[in-house]
Design a protein around this motif. Structure first.
Motif, short mmCIF file in Angstrom:
data_model
loop_
_atom_site.label_atom_id
_atom_site.label_comp_id
_atom_site.label_asym_id
_atom_site.label_seq_id
_atom_site.Cartn_x
_atom_site.Cartn_y
_atom_site.Cartn_z
N THR A 232 31.13 51.71 38.92
CA THR A 232 31.22 52.43 37.46
C THR A 232 32.40 50.75 36.64
OG1 THR A 232 30.05 54.08 36.96
CG2 THR A 232 30.86 53.64 35.73
N LEU A 233 33.10 51.34 37.54
CA LEU A 233 34.61 50.64 36.90
C LEU A 233 33.63 48.99 37.22
CD1 LEU A 233 37.10 52.42 37.97
CD2 LEU A 233 35.96 52.70 35.48
N VAL A 234 33.61 48.56 37.59
CA VAL A 234 33.66 47.11 38.20
C VAL A 234 32.27 46.65 37.85
CG1 VAL A 234 32.37 45.14 40.22
CG2 VAL A 234 34.19 47.69 40.75
N LEU A 235 31.00 46.90 37.02
CA LEU A 235 30.27 46.62 36.52
C LEU A 235 30.43 47.12 35.10
CD1 LEU A 235 27.51 47.82 38.77
CD2 LEU A 235 27.60 45.96 38.70
N SER A 236 31.49 47.75 34.40
CA SER A 236 31.47 47.97 33.14
C SER A 236 32.70 46.49 33.14
CB SER A 236 32.67 49.23 33.31
OG SER A 236 31.79 50.42 33.61
N THR A 237 32.90 46.17 33.47
CA THR A 237 34.52 45.05 33.59
C THR A 237 33.56 43.84 33.90
OG1 THR A 237 35.65 46.19 34.94
CG2 THR A 237 36.43 43.82 34.84
N VAL A 238 31.92 43.91 34.50
CA VAL A 238 31.41 43.05 34.22
C VAL A 238 30.40 42.87 33.27
CG1 VAL A 238 28.91 41.93 35.32
CG2 VAL A 238 31.14 42.88 36.82
N SER A 239 30.39 43.98 32.68
CA SER A 239 29.69 44.03 30.85
C SER A 239 30.75 43.88 30.30
CB SER A 239 29.30 45.53 30.64
OG SER A 239 30.33 45.73 30.71
N ILE A 240 31.59 43.39 30.40
CA ILE A 240 33.04 42.66 29.21
C ILE A 240 32.72 41.04 29.31
CG2 ILE A 240 35.36 42.17 28.69
CD1 ILE A 240 35.90 45.69 29.77
N PHE A 241 32.38 40.83 30.26
CA PHE A 241 32.04 39.47 30.80
C PHE A 241 31.07 38.56 30.26
CE2 PHE A 241 35.62 40.11 33.07
CZ PHE A 241 37.33 38.92 32.36
N PHE A 242 30.11 39.31 30.44
CA PHE A 242 28.42 39.14 30.73
C PHE A 242 27.61 40.04 29.33
CE2 PHE A 242 30.10 37.66 34.61
CZ PHE A 242 30.54 36.15 34.43
N GLY A 243 28.01 41.30 29.25
CA GLY A 243 26.93 41.97 28.50
C GLY A 243 26.16 42.39 29.37
N PRO A 284 23.12 34.70 32.67
CA PRO A 284 22.32 35.60 33.14
C PRO A 284 22.09 35.57 35.11
CG PRO A 284 20.17 34.44 32.50
CD PRO A 284 21.64 34.42 31.59
N TRP A 285 22.05 33.78 35.41
CA TRP A 285 22.45 34.19 36.93
C TRP A 285 23.82 34.59 37.71
CZ3 TRP A 285 18.07 34.41 39.84
CH2 TRP A 285 17.34 33.65 39.00
N TRP A 286 24.75 34.32 36.05
CA TRP A 286 26.38 34.27 37.02
C TRP A 286 26.32 35.56 37.38
CZ3 TRP A 286 29.83 31.73 39.66
CH2 TRP A 286 30.30 30.53 39.28
N ALA A 287 25.86 36.25 35.16
CA ALA A 287 25.83 38.07 35.56
C ALA A 287 24.98 38.58 37.10
CB ALA A 287 25.17 38.85 34.23
N CYS A 288 23.70 37.73 37.53
CA CYS A 288 23.32 38.36 38.92
C CYS A 288 24.66 37.89 39.77
CB CYS A 288 22.23 38.16 38.50
SG CYS A 288 21.08 38.30 40.30
N GLY A 289 25.21 36.65 40.23
CA GLY A 289 25.79 36.76 40.88
C GLY A 289 26.82 37.36 41.65
N VAL A 290 27.24 37.61 40.00
CA VAL A 290 29.03 38.42 39.92
C VAL A 290 28.56 39.68 40.30
CG1 VAL A 290 30.71 39.16 38.92
CG2 VAL A 290 30.10 36.50 38.12
N SER A 291 27.15 40.43 39.92
CA SER A 291 27.27 42.09 40.39
C SER A 291 26.36 42.26 41.35
CB SER A 291 25.91 42.27 39.24
OG SER A 291 26.17 41.87 37.97
N ILE A 292 25.72 41.05 41.73
CA ILE A 292 25.77 41.21 43.64
C ILE A 292 26.53 41.17 44.13
CG2 ILE A 292 24.57 40.43 45.68
CD1 ILE A 292 22.50 39.57 43.56
#
Length: 422
Positions: A232-243, A284-292
């Motif tokens: 939850t914390l990691v993906l919340s951080t990702v959401s700050i950069f990619f929405g 979106p592709w960067w968001a997908c790659g960073v999330s994975i």
């Protein structure tokens, strides 16, 4: 058989059938109560090592139970106030926008499908592999379109209904409170009911199961909670950069599925990548790659450093055994079978270790480095010795029967003549 005996037999059968029907009726109509008390006992059993540790530090049992119960109340209150409303909002939002996410994924698939088709036709003329892939993707899309919105709506309703189960939660706390006070006296009462000759063996077996299976269950629950929080914390951080969205949902999914070896991390990575792509406000592709990548890093860190220290390696299940148990669990019970497959396999190994030779366990080592490994070579040798012994016993019995049979009466050997005889 006399008439009296016959009527007694018939009466006994009728009474037995009647008692079985009454027992079934009571069990079916009191199943919810039985489950509630079973959960209360499970909570008390999981918390018992913590209570024992608090007692060793000088705290009385009642005071320790009150402290643990107060901690549960605080956790439930914080979760009910801060987490459940946000989780409900995210689930409802995901359900309402699922058609848009499906359309985005379908558009992306069609784009890459066209490029892959051109590549295959250019490299391998006359080879048709795309129709098979199209059929499988169509089946998967139809299954997701039918089940995902329904599941999200059901989950939202359950989360909303859980607010009305606060009273049931406090009732569970009351039952757990009493079980935590009674768990040690109940163990002593059970010991007194056992024969003196079996007390030592039962005590050793109970200690071993509690130390290994109990450590595994407590540890895996704690690791699952930590995994959910970290995701939850990691993906919340990702959401700050990619929405991106739904970090709390993905954290809940990751925490629950972490209990399923191999399948859980795969589901978590695929879910994070999918929602990272379809919900990203930019790149979106960067968001997908960073999330994975974030999910893979979390799984590696937990598998390498966190899980061995918390869960320990005392059970020592081989990866092939874990995979086999997961597949068997799926075949028998579906998703619940996947979750309980590893604990059941660990229990079976503990039971087998009572009859099969095991390698020397270093009980002076830290808990995370202790293992219970069955000595396969010694077990096979023991099996071979038992088979040979059974074979010798069978051959001895057959020879004895042959000597004693009427057609082959056994004649004692002739005595040697005396030395004086000519």
């Amino acid at each position: 058989m006399t008439g009296r005996v016959w009527w007694q037999a018939v009466s006994a059968v009728l009474v037995g059938v009647l008692l079985a029907l009454v027992a079934r009726y009571v069990f079916v109509h009191s199943l919810a109560i039985l489950v509630l008390f079973a959960l209360g006992w499970l909570v008390a059993w999981v918390m018992d090592p913590l209570l024992d540790a608090m007692q060793r530090r000088g705290m009385k049992r009642m005071a320790a139970v009150w402290v643990v119960t107060a901690g549960f109340v605080v956790v439930l209150a914080v979760g009910g106030v801060l987490i459940v409303p946000r989780l409900v909002a995210q689930v409802q939002d995901a359900a309402s926008h699922w058609q848009d996410y499906s359309a985005t994924a379908q558009t992306t698939y069609e784009y890459w499908h066209q490029r892959l088709t051109e590549y295959v036709n250019a490299q391998y003329p006359g080879v048709e592999i795309m129709p098979f892939l199209d059929d499988k993707v169509a089946e998967a899309s139809a299954w997701l379109a039918r089940n995902i919105p329904t599941f999200l709506q059901w989950l939202s309703q359950q989360l909303i209904a859980s607010v009305g189960l606060v009273g049931m939660g406090f009732l569970l706390l009351v039952i757990s409170f009493h079980f935590m006070n009674l768990i040690d006296p109940l163990r002593e009462s059970i010991r007194k009911m056992l024969p003196a000759s079996a007390d030592g063996e039962v005590d050793r077996l109970g200690t071993q199961i509690n130390a290994m299976l109990g450590q595994y269950l407590r540890g895996i629950v704690l690791v699952s909670i930590l995994t959910g929080i970290t995701v939850t914390l990691v993906l919340s951080t990702v959401s700050i950069f990619f929405g991106t969205k739904y970090a709390l949902i993905l954290g809940l999914v990751s925490g629950i599925t972490y209990m399923i070896p191999y399948v859980g991390p795969t589901v978590s990575c695929v879910s994070a990548g999918f929602f990272g792509y379809v919900t990203a406000a930019q790149s979106p592709w960067w968001a997908c790659g960073v999330s994975i990548a974030g999910m893979l890093a979390i799984n590696q860190v937990f598998d390498t450093f966190v899980t061995p220290r918390i869960v320990g390696q005392r059970v020592g299940l081989h990866p092939l055994v874990m995979l086999f148990s997961v597949f068997i669990g799926v075949a028998l019970l579906g998703i619940p079978g996947m979750i309980i497959a590893t604990p059941v396999a660990a229990s079976m190994k503990i039971v087998l270790a009572r009859w099969l030779p095991i390698k020397q366990v270093n009980f002076t080592a830290p808990c995370g480095k202790r293992r219970l490994d069955i000595d396969v070579a010694a077990s096979l040798n023991l099996l071979a010795m038992n088979v040979a012994r059974i074979r010798r016993d069978v051959e001895t019995v057959l020879r004895h029967e042959a000597h004693e049979s009427p057609g082959g009466a056994h004649k004692p050997p002739a005595e040697p003549p005396d030395e004086g005889e000519v």
